[in-house]
Design a protein around this motif. Structure first.
Motif, PDB file in Angstrom:
ATOM      1  N   MET A  49      -6.412 -15.177  14.798  1.00 42.76           N
ATOM      2  CA  MET A  49      -5.489 -15.311  13.979  1.00 42.76           C
ATOM      3  C   MET A  49      -5.932 -15.940  12.840  1.00 42.76           C
ATOM      4  O   MET A  49      -6.292 -17.106  12.590  1.00 42.76           O
ATOM      5  N   GLU A  50      -5.887 -15.172  11.429  1.00 40.34           N
ATOM      6  CA  GLU A  50      -6.155 -15.981  10.249  1.00 40.34           C
ATOM      7  C   GLU A  50      -4.883 -16.632   9.638  1.00 40.34           C
ATOM      8  O   GLU A  50      -3.851 -16.296   9.493  1.00 40.34           O
ATOM      9  N   GLU A  51      -5.222 -17.827   9.173  1.00 41.71           N
ATOM     10  CA  GLU A  51      -4.352 -18.838   8.659  1.00 41.71           C
ATOM     11  C   GLU A  51      -4.290 -18.542   7.081  1.00 41.71           C
ATOM     12  O   GLU A  51      -5.189 -18.771   6.556  1.00 41.71           O
ATOM     13  N   THR A  52      -3.082 -18.301   6.482  1.00 39.68           N
ATOM     14  CA  THR A  52      -3.222 -18.176   5.058  1.00 39.68           C
ATOM     15  C   THR A  52      -2.411 -19.417   4.531  1.00 39.68           C
ATOM     16  O   THR A  52      -1.497 -19.909   5.133  1.00 39.68           O
ATOM     17  N   THR A  53      -3.116 -20.218   3.383  1.00 43.49           N
ATOM     18  CA  THR A  53      -2.422 -21.421   2.895  1.00 43.49           C
ATOM     19  C   THR A  53      -2.090 -21.017   1.447  1.00 43.49           C
ATOM     20  O   THR A  53      -2.839 -20.347   0.918  1.00 43.49           O
ATOM     21  N   SER A  54      -1.063 -21.406   0.909  1.00 38.50           N
ATOM     22  CA  SER A  54      -0.727 -21.294  -0.277  1.00 38.50           C
ATOM     23  C   SER A  54      -1.161 -22.286  -1.277  1.00 38.50           C
ATOM     24  O   SER A  54      -1.299 -23.264  -0.786  1.00 38.50           O
ATOM     25  N   PRO A  55      -1.622 -22.128  -2.259  1.00 40.80           N
ATOM     26  CA  PRO A  55      -1.932 -23.496  -3.362  1.00 40.80           C
ATOM     27  C   PRO A  55      -0.941 -24.218  -3.406  1.00 40.80           C
ATOM     28  O   PRO A  55       0.167 -23.965  -3.230  1.00 40.80           O
ATOM     29  N   GLN A  56      -1.516 -25.487  -3.636  1.00 40.72           N
ATOM     30  CA  GLN A  56      -0.437 -26.665  -3.839  1.00 40.72           C
ATOM     31  C   GLN A  56       0.048 -26.432  -5.096  1.00 40.72           C
ATOM     32  O   GLN A  56      -0.528 -26.193  -6.119  1.00 40.72           O
ATOM     33  N   ARG A  57       1.393 -26.867  -5.029  1.00 36.98           N
ATOM     34  CA  ARG A  57       2.372 -26.742  -6.353  1.00 36.98           C
ATOM     35  C   ARG A  57       2.970 -28.130  -6.264  1.00 36.98           C
ATOM     36  O   ARG A  57       3.585 -28.561  -5.760  1.00 36.98           O
ATOM     37  N   LEU A  58       2.358 -28.838  -7.544  1.00 34.16           N
ATOM     38  CA  LEU A  58       3.055 -30.156  -7.874  1.00 34.16           C
ATOM     39  C   LEU A  58       4.065 -30.171  -8.971  1.00 34.16           C
ATOM     40  O   LEU A  58       3.763 -29.589  -9.972  1.00 34.16           O
ATOM     41  N   HIS A  59       4.958 -31.097  -8.671  1.00 33.44           N
ATOM     42  CA  HIS A  59       5.983 -31.209  -9.809  1.00 33.44           C
ATOM     43  C   HIS A  59       6.182 -32.692 -10.022  1.00 33.44           C
ATOM     44  O   HIS A  59       6.377 -33.464  -9.124  1.00 33.44           O
ATOM     45  N   LEU A  60       6.061 -32.966 -11.368  1.00 35.28           N
ATOM     46  CA  LEU A  60       6.213 -34.323 -12.024  1.00 35.28           C
ATOM     47  C   LEU A  60       7.771 -34.463 -12.552  1.00 35.28           C
ATOM     48  O   LEU A  60       8.236 -33.816 -13.275  1.00 35.28           O
ATOM     49  N   VAL A  61       8.514 -35.574 -11.928  1.00 33.64           N
ATOM     50  CA  VAL A  61       9.757 -35.979 -12.630  1.00 33.64           C
ATOM     51  C   VAL A  61       9.688 -37.194 -13.516  1.00 33.64           C
ATOM     52  O   VAL A  61       9.145 -38.302 -12.677  1.00 33.64           O
TER      53      VAL A  61
END
Length: 76
Positions: free
Chosen positions: A1-13
């Motif tokens: 089974m292939e694992e898909t990872t989404s790109p990291q999404r960073l948010h600054l407050v």
């Protein structure tokens, strides 16, 4: 089974005193309050809301959520 990872999404407050409440230009950029960096938009909004509510009586204080991932990978 292939694992898909989404790109990291960073948010600054971050936030601080602005020159004009309708804009985003800070009076003293060196004293901007960095609340934190969050990997989920929902957590960033929660942190933003807490800070914004804490300073609700001061019209010159503004907190924002910055999408760091859009700055790091503008081609997406």
């Amino acid at each position: 089974m292939e694992e898909t990872t989404s790109p990291q999404r960073l948010h600054l407050v971050m936030g601080g005193r602005v020159k004009d409440p309708r804009g985003h230009e800070f009076q003293d950029p060196e004293s901007v309050h960095v609340v934190g960096v969050y990997s989920s938009y929902d957590n960033a909004v929660e942190a933003w809301r807490a800070q914004a509510q804490r300073t609700v009586d001061d019209a010159e204080m503004k907190y924002v959520v910055v999408h760091i991932h859009k700055l790091l990978t503008p081609e997406e």
